[in-house]
Design a protein around this motif. Sequence first.
Motif, PDB file in Angstrom:
ATOM      1  N   ILE A 195       0.839  -1.203   0.000  1.00 36.19           N
ATOM      2  CA  ILE A 195       0.000   0.000   0.000  1.00 36.19           C
ATOM      3  C   ILE A 195       0.870   1.249   0.000  1.00 36.19           C
ATOM      4  CG2 ILE A 195      -1.774   1.301   1.233  1.00 36.19           C
ATOM      5  CD1 ILE A 195      -2.755  -1.298  -0.062  1.00 36.19           C
ATOM      6  N   ARG A 196       1.993   1.205   0.701  1.00 36.10           N
ATOM      7  CA  ARG A 196       2.917   2.344   0.698  1.00 36.10           C
ATOM      8  C   ARG A 196       3.414   2.627  -0.722  1.00 36.10           C
ATOM      9  NH1 ARG A 196       8.585   2.870   1.462  1.00 36.10           N
ATOM     10  NH2 ARG A 196       8.743   0.616   1.731  1.00 36.10           N
ATOM     11  N   TRP A 197       3.783   1.560  -1.441  1.00 34.11           N
ATOM     12  CA  TRP A 197       4.220   1.739  -2.829  1.00 34.11           C
ATOM     13  C   TRP A 197       3.082   2.259  -3.694  1.00 34.11           C
ATOM     14  CZ3 TRP A 197       8.887   1.816  -4.975  1.00 34.11           C
ATOM     15  CH2 TRP A 197       9.964   1.307  -4.242  1.00 34.11           C
ATOM     16  N   LEU A 198       1.862   1.788  -3.428  1.00 30.45           N
ATOM     17  CA  LEU A 198       0.721   2.253  -4.208  1.00 30.45           C
ATOM     18  C   LEU A 198       0.466   3.740  -3.978  1.00 30.45           C
ATOM     19  CD1 LEU A 198      -1.494   1.423  -6.151  1.00 30.45           C
ATOM     20  CD2 LEU A 198      -2.910   0.770  -4.196  1.00 30.45           C
ATOM     21  N   LEU A 199       0.622   4.193  -2.748  1.00 27.93           N
ATOM     22  CA  LEU A 199       0.482   5.620  -2.450  1.00 27.93           C
ATOM     23  C   LEU A 199       1.528   6.438  -3.198  1.00 27.93           C
ATOM     24  CD1 LEU A 199      -0.230   5.517   1.388  1.00 27.93           C
ATOM     25  CD2 LEU A 199      -1.854   6.108  -0.423  1.00 27.93           C
ATOM     26  N   MET A 200       2.749   5.920  -3.261  1.00 24.30           N
ATOM     27  CA  MET A 200       3.793   6.628  -4.019  1.00 24.30           C
ATOM     28  C   MET A 200       3.462   6.652  -5.502  1.00 24.30           C
ATOM     29  SD  MET A 200       7.480   5.838  -2.228  1.00 24.30           S
ATOM     30  CE  MET A 200       7.320   4.082  -1.931  1.00 24.30           C
ATOM     31  N   GLU A 201       2.833   5.585  -6.005  1.00 23.98           N
ATOM     32  CA  GLU A 201       2.412   5.572  -7.408  1.00 23.98           C
ATOM     33  C   GLU A 201       1.367   6.650  -7.659  1.00 23.98           C
ATOM     34  OE1 GLU A 201       3.152   3.739 -10.068  1.00 23.98           O
ATOM     35  OE2 GLU A 201       4.361   2.071  -9.327  1.00 23.98           O
ATOM     36  N   ILE A 202       0.511   6.920  -6.688  1.00 20.73           N
ATOM     37  CA  ILE A 202      -0.564   7.897  -6.869  1.00 20.73           C
ATOM     38  C   ILE A 202      -0.035   9.323  -6.806  1.00 20.73           C
ATOM     39  CG2 ILE A 202      -2.709   8.809  -5.890  1.00 20.73           C
ATOM     40  CD1 ILE A 202      -3.295   5.980  -4.868  1.00 20.73           C
ATOM     41  N   ILE A 203       0.732   9.645  -5.759  1.00 21.52           N
ATOM     42  CA  ILE A 203       1.122  11.045  -5.544  1.00 21.52           C
ATOM     43  C   ILE A 203       2.607  11.306  -5.816  1.00 21.52           C
ATOM     44  CG2 ILE A 203      -0.718  11.356  -3.841  1.00 21.52           C
ATOM     45  CD1 ILE A 203       1.390  11.264  -1.649  1.00 21.52           C
ATOM     46  N   GLY A 204       3.369  10.260  -6.137  1.00 19.63           N
ATOM     47  CA  GLY A 204       4.794  10.425  -6.377  1.00 19.63           C
ATOM     48  C   GLY A 204       5.584  10.258  -5.088  1.00 19.63           C
ATOM     49  N   GLU A 205       6.802   9.756  -5.213  1.00 16.65           N
ATOM     50  CA  GLU A 205       7.567   9.454  -3.992  1.00 16.65           C
ATOM     51  C   GLU A 205       8.008  10.706  -3.244  1.00 16.65           C
ATOM     52  OE1 GLU A 205      11.903   8.249  -4.318  1.00 16.65           O
ATOM     53  OE2 GLU A 205      11.169   7.574  -6.267  1.00 16.65           O
ATOM     54  N   ILE A 206       8.273  11.806  -3.951  1.00 15.24           N
ATOM     55  CA  ILE A 206       8.688  13.021  -3.261  1.00 15.24           C
ATOM     56  C   ILE A 206       7.528  13.595  -2.448  1.00 15.24           C
ATOM     57  CG2 ILE A 206       9.494  15.392  -3.586  1.00 15.24           C
ATOM     58  CD1 ILE A 206      11.088  14.406  -5.988  1.00 15.24           C
TER      59      ILE A 206
END
Length: 217
Positions: free
Chosen positions: A160-171
């Motif tokens: 889920i953490r990776w999915l959140l980064m996919e949505i809003i970007g890692e930065i």
Amino acid sequence: MKQIDKFWKWFQDNEQALKNAFFLGINREEVLFHFNRNLNYVSTRIGFVIKRTSDDNDKSLIIFTGAGYRKLFPKLIALEEQAPKLELFRPQAFIKPMQNTDEIKQGNDDPIYCENYILKLSEMQFSLLDFNVSTKQLKLTIYLLNFDEIETIEQLYDDIRWLLMEIIGEINYKKHIKDFELVQMPNNQNGLLDLIELQDYIDYLCKIDSGKKTRYL
């Protein structure tokens, strides 16, 4: 950076083997062992994501990520800038915010097949636990339709953490997401927000005057 040049020299010499390993599973363990070994010479904290693309002459996208860790930014940027001309891959520094969200908002997105379970982004919702107006960081509750069935899976939180980064970007993830919890989707979903709308919600909250108190929902 000499180690980055060495990494790309090895990568360029093994492009076809890498594509076969990533997408066809041919000699996967052996090829990934050598790939990770060479990438670790650059940094043991840099990860990667491989994606198929429908453009750029069918080149696959290889994304180098440090999960928003700022000290890795120079190496991530150098990985993209020092890359040679590749036949089968296109390098990118950082997981960037998702651009095409229409299908997700319409509920027409494809399922996401994780190990031992399936997610669908359009069926995921969230609510705000806490927002610190000084740091602009959020704590979230994320609701999953099948959480009761998959809550014991060890990899779930990281996925889920990776999915959140996919949505809003890692930065943006590193900048704005303090923490999150996962729970079962309730029968009454009034007041919950679609997870794909997270960036819009962050933008809205960040406009709040920093002199105001922390807000809760």
